[in-house]
Design a protein around this motif. Structure first.
Motif, PDB file in Angstrom:
ATOM      1  N   LEU A  19     -20.710   4.220 -70.382  1.00  0.00           N
ATOM      2  CA  LEU A  19     -20.409   2.896 -69.855  1.00  0.00           C
ATOM      3  C   LEU A  19     -19.960   1.943 -70.960  1.00  0.00           C
ATOM      4  O   LEU A  19     -19.012   1.147 -70.785  1.00  0.00           O
ATOM      5  CB  LEU A  19     -21.643   2.329 -69.144  1.00  0.00           C
ATOM      6  CG  LEU A  19     -21.992   3.001 -67.808  1.00  0.00           C
ATOM      7  CD1 LEU A  19     -23.320   2.470 -67.283  1.00  0.00           C
ATOM      8  CD2 LEU A  19     -20.885   2.778 -66.775  1.00  0.00           C
ATOM      9  N   ILE A  20     -20.650   2.034 -72.113  1.00  0.00           N
ATOM     10  CA  ILE A  20     -20.259   1.186 -73.239  1.00  0.00           C
ATOM     11  C   ILE A  20     -18.850   1.531 -73.708  1.00  0.00           C
ATOM     12  O   ILE A  20     -18.018   0.640 -73.969  1.00  0.00           O
ATOM     13  CB  ILE A  20     -21.278   1.332 -74.394  1.00  0.00           C
ATOM     14  CG1 ILE A  20     -22.631   0.726 -73.969  1.00  0.00           C
ATOM     15  CG2 ILE A  20     -20.771   0.639 -75.657  1.00  0.00           C
ATOM     16  CD1 ILE A  20     -23.754   1.023 -74.946  1.00  0.00           C
ATOM     17  N   ALA A  21     -18.591   2.871 -73.829  1.00  0.00           N
ATOM     18  CA  ALA A  21     -17.257   3.307 -74.262  1.00  0.00           C
ATOM     19  C   ALA A  21     -16.197   2.869 -73.269  1.00  0.00           C
ATOM     20  O   ALA A  21     -15.093   2.417 -73.642  1.00  0.00           O
ATOM     21  CB  ALA A  21     -17.241   4.827 -74.440  1.00  0.00           C
ATOM     22  N   THR A  22     -16.502   2.929 -71.953  1.00  0.00           N
ATOM     23  CA  THR A  22     -15.545   2.513 -70.916  1.00  0.00           C
ATOM     24  C   THR A  22     -15.291   1.002 -70.991  1.00  0.00           C
ATOM     25  O   THR A  22     -14.155   0.517 -70.867  1.00  0.00           O
ATOM     26  CB  THR A  22     -16.084   2.881 -69.527  1.00  0.00           C
ATOM     27  OG1 THR A  22     -16.324   4.286 -69.478  1.00  0.00           O
ATOM     28  CG2 THR A  22     -15.086   2.515 -68.433  1.00  0.00           C
ATOM     29  N   GLY A  23     -16.394   0.230 -71.197  1.00  0.00           N
ATOM     30  CA  GLY A  23     -16.254  -1.223 -71.304  1.00  0.00           C
ATOM     31  C   GLY A  23     -15.426  -1.632 -72.498  1.00  0.00           C
ATOM     32  O   GLY A  23     -14.548  -2.522 -72.404  1.00  0.00           O
ATOM     33  N   LEU A  24     -15.657  -0.986 -73.614  1.00  0.00           N
ATOM     34  CA  LEU A  24     -14.882  -1.306 -74.820  1.00  0.00           C
ATOM     35  C   LEU A  24     -13.413  -0.943 -74.632  1.00  0.00           C
ATOM     36  O   LEU A  24     -12.510  -1.665 -75.088  1.00  0.00           O
ATOM     37  CB  LEU A  24     -15.459  -0.563 -76.028  1.00  0.00           C
ATOM     38  CG  LEU A  24     -16.847  -1.040 -76.497  1.00  0.00           C
ATOM     39  CD1 LEU A  24     -17.376  -0.129 -77.597  1.00  0.00           C
ATOM     40  CD2 LEU A  24     -16.779  -2.491 -76.988  1.00  0.00           C
ATOM     41  N   VAL A  27     -11.803  -3.616 -72.606  1.00  0.00           N
ATOM     42  CA  VAL A  27     -11.588  -4.872 -73.323  1.00  0.00           C
ATOM     43  C   VAL A  27     -10.458  -4.743 -74.337  1.00  0.00           C
ATOM     44  O   VAL A  27      -9.569  -5.615 -74.423  1.00  0.00           O
ATOM     45  CB  VAL A  27     -12.890  -5.327 -74.009  1.00  0.00           C
ATOM     46  CG1 VAL A  27     -12.632  -6.540 -74.918  1.00  0.00           C
ATOM     47  CG2 VAL A  27     -13.952  -5.653 -72.958  1.00  0.00           C
ATOM     48  N   PHE A  28     -10.475  -3.672 -75.103  1.00  0.00           N
ATOM     49  CA  PHE A  28      -9.537  -3.560 -76.230  1.00  0.00           C
ATOM     50  C   PHE A  28      -8.297  -2.712 -75.926  1.00  0.00           C
ATOM     51  O   PHE A  28      -7.323  -2.765 -76.665  1.00  0.00           O
ATOM     52  CB  PHE A  28     -10.241  -2.976 -77.458  1.00  0.00           C
ATOM     53  CG  PHE A  28     -11.362  -3.846 -77.963  1.00  0.00           C
ATOM     54  CD1 PHE A  28     -11.082  -5.019 -78.669  1.00  0.00           C
ATOM     55  CD2 PHE A  28     -12.684  -3.524 -77.717  1.00  0.00           C
ATOM     56  CE1 PHE A  28     -12.109  -5.828 -79.134  1.00  0.00           C
ATOM     57  CE2 PHE A  28     -13.707  -4.330 -78.174  1.00  0.00           C
ATOM     58  CZ  PHE A  28     -13.433  -5.487 -78.894  1.00  0.00           C
ATOM     59  N   LEU A  29      -8.375  -1.893 -74.871  1.00  0.00           N
ATOM     60  CA  LEU A  29      -7.252  -1.008 -74.568  1.00  0.00           C
ATOM     61  C   LEU A  29      -6.740  -1.286 -73.157  1.00  0.00           C
ATOM     62  O   LEU A  29      -7.182  -2.222 -72.489  1.00  0.00           O
ATOM     63  CB  LEU A  29      -7.683   0.450 -74.708  1.00  0.00           C
ATOM     64  CG  LEU A  29      -8.186   0.861 -76.109  1.00  0.00           C
ATOM     65  CD1 LEU A  29      -8.739   2.271 -76.065  1.00  0.00           C
ATOM     66  CD2 LEU A  29      -7.068   0.751 -77.141  1.00  0.00           C
ATOM     67  N   SER A  30      -5.882  -0.420 -72.687  1.00  0.00           N
ATOM     68  CA  SER A  30      -5.266  -0.608 -71.375  1.00  0.00           C
ATOM     69  C   SER A  30      -6.157  -0.040 -70.283  1.00  0.00           C
ATOM     70  O   SER A  30      -7.158   0.640 -70.551  1.00  0.00           O
ATOM     71  CB  SER A  30      -3.911   0.098 -71.342  1.00  0.00           C
ATOM     72  OG  SER A  30      -4.086   1.494 -71.518  1.00  0.00           O
ATOM     73  N   PHE A  31      -5.744  -0.307 -69.029  1.00  0.00           N
ATOM     74  CA  PHE A  31      -6.481   0.223 -67.876  1.00  0.00           C
ATOM     75  C   PHE A  31      -6.440   1.745 -67.852  1.00  0.00           C
ATOM     76  O   PHE A  31      -7.423   2.401 -67.521  1.00  0.00           O
ATOM     77  CB  PHE A  31      -5.868  -0.352 -66.596  1.00  0.00           C
ATOM     78  CG  PHE A  31      -6.482   0.214 -65.346  1.00  0.00           C
ATOM     79  CD1 PHE A  31      -7.736  -0.217 -64.914  1.00  0.00           C
ATOM     80  CD2 PHE A  31      -5.807   1.190 -64.609  1.00  0.00           C
ATOM     81  CE1 PHE A  31      -8.295   0.333 -63.768  1.00  0.00           C
ATOM     82  CE2 PHE A  31      -6.371   1.719 -63.464  1.00  0.00           C
ATOM     83  CZ  PHE A  31      -7.628   1.286 -63.041  1.00  0.00           C
ATOM     84  N   GLU A  32      -5.281   2.296 -68.194  1.00  0.00           N
ATOM     85  CA  GLU A  32      -5.142   3.758 -68.211  1.00  0.00           C
ATOM     86  C   GLU A  32      -6.104   4.393 -69.217  1.00  0.00           C
ATOM     87  O   GLU A  32      -6.710   5.443 -68.975  1.00  0.00           O
ATOM     88  CB  GLU A  32      -3.694   4.146 -68.549  1.00  0.00           C
ATOM     89  CG  GLU A  32      -2.687   3.845 -67.461  1.00  0.00           C
ATOM     90  CD  GLU A  32      -2.280   2.371 -67.445  1.00  0.00           C
ATOM     91  OE1 GLU A  32      -2.726   1.629 -68.371  1.00  0.00           O
ATOM     92  OE2 GLU A  32      -1.550   1.974 -66.528  1.00  0.00           O
ATOM     93  N   ALA A  33      -6.247   3.761 -70.388  1.00  0.00           N
ATOM     94  CA  ALA A  33      -7.165   4.279 -71.403  1.00  0.00           C
ATOM     95  C   ALA A  33      -8.607   4.236 -70.909  1.00  0.00           C
ATOM     96  O   ALA A  33      -9.423   5.137 -71.161  1.00  0.00           O
ATOM     97  CB  ALA A  33      -7.029   3.480 -72.696  1.00  0.00           C
TER      98      ALA A  33
END
Length: 334
Positions: A19-24, A27-33
């Motif tokens: 979840l943390i990795a997905t949230g980051l 925030v910092f990358l695109s929706f696809e990422a």
């Protein structure tokens, strides 16, 4: 599997990290990422759960295997030639199972031997005990004449001596069978061995007027236990004296070569029938030419003593041509 606290902690931590990795990523990358990170996390979690589930199934199989072994089923084979911790564990468990199975078989054999030994002892002691009880009852008769009283008393004494010898011999054999006898490894001169063994039968030899011919090479020796080997030779000599005709001859020869020390004891009695030879060293076996008082334990004891010291013994005989006992003590290979 989910009842395991460690697995639950693992799933919670893995979910939090995902979840943390997905949230980051959001925030910092695109929706696809973000979607890619989430899918990758879910796939990793699924693979981890599948792998853990497989390991649990293997551990469950091992547990079932151990339960069946505990219930006495040692025929199962869990060996695994693959690499990995579980494969190593399976092979080690199989090794332990094999050892336990062999030990169980040995214990069962020892139990059977003990039952047979007790049965044999009971059978061998029953006859002299019955005889002594009858004679003791007759001795209570105040009208019994003195000559009969002396005869019965002498017979009781003979039976007691026989019982003492039998019990002593059986105890010695039991110690050898149990492996509790510590045979010495010392240099023994064969001539000294023969002198020690011959002593107890000299009276019997004189009574039957036998001629005893013994080699005189003082250099012949072997590595073994003097006292126990003398016991073996004594029992063979007793057999030869018992079956030798009056004024007969007993020969004891010995020699040494690069491989072994050989001792040959030969009598000129009636010999041993061919059908008796394979069983002559069996405990309580009585051949056709055995005396009525023979118990059939002397040669068995000699066999056990010699074999326990790494030696070998065999008998060669032809009816009417006496018997020859050949003993070999092999030299140690360096």
């Amino acid at each position: 599997m989910l009842r395991n606290r460690e697995i639950r902690y693992y799933l919670i931590i893995f979910s939090l990290v995902s979840l943390i990795a997905t949230g980051l990523a959001r925030v910092f990358l695109s929706f696809e990422a973000t979607v890619f990170v989430l899918i990758t996390a879910l796939l990793l979690m699924s693979c981890s759960l599948l792998f853990t589930s497989w390991r649990y199934r293997e551990i469950e199989r091992l547990s079932d295997y151990l339960r069946r072994i505990t219930n006495g089923d040692h025929s199962l084979d869990m060996r695994d030639n693959a690499e990995g911790e579980l494969s190593i564990l399976k092979n080690e468990i199989y090794k332990v199972t094999t050892i336990l199975s062999e030990q169980g078989s040995l214990l069962r054999e020892d139990k059977i031997k003990l039952i047979h030994a007790i049965s044999d002892i009971s059978h061998q002691l029953k006859t002299p005990l019955t005889s002594m009880m009858v004679m003791a009852d007759l001795l209570r008769d105040s009208k019994l004449n003195e000559e009969k009283r002396i005869e019965f008393t002498r017979n009781i004494s003979v039976q007691l001596e026989r019982m003492e010898w039998l019990v002593s011999s059986l105890l010695k054999l039991s110690k050898i069978d149990a492996g509790t006898v510590l045979f010495k490894k010392e240099q023994v001169k064969v001539l000294d061995l023969i002198r020690k063994a011959v002593g107890p039968v000299l009276i019997s030899i004189d009574i039957k007027q036998l001629k005893l011919v013994v080699g005189n090479d003082e250099t012949v020796s072997f590595l073994g236990d003097l006292n126990w080997t003398a016991e073996a030779i004594l029992n063979i000599l007793k057999n030869c004296v018992e079956h030798s005709k009056n004024k007969g001859t007993i020969k004891i020869n010995f020699s040494e070569n690069a491989l072994s020390t050989e001792i040959t004891i030969e009598d000129d009695g009636p010999g041993i029938p061919k059908e008796d030879i394979p069983y002559i060293f069996k405990r309580f076996y009585k051949g056709k030419n055995a005396n009525e008082d023979s118990v059939g334990i002397g040669l068995a004891m000699a066999y056990s003593i010699i074999k326990s010291q790494g030696g070998a013994i065999e008998v060669i005989s032809q009816p009417g041509q006496g018997a020859q006992f050949q003993i070999k003590f092999y030299k140690q290979v360096i």
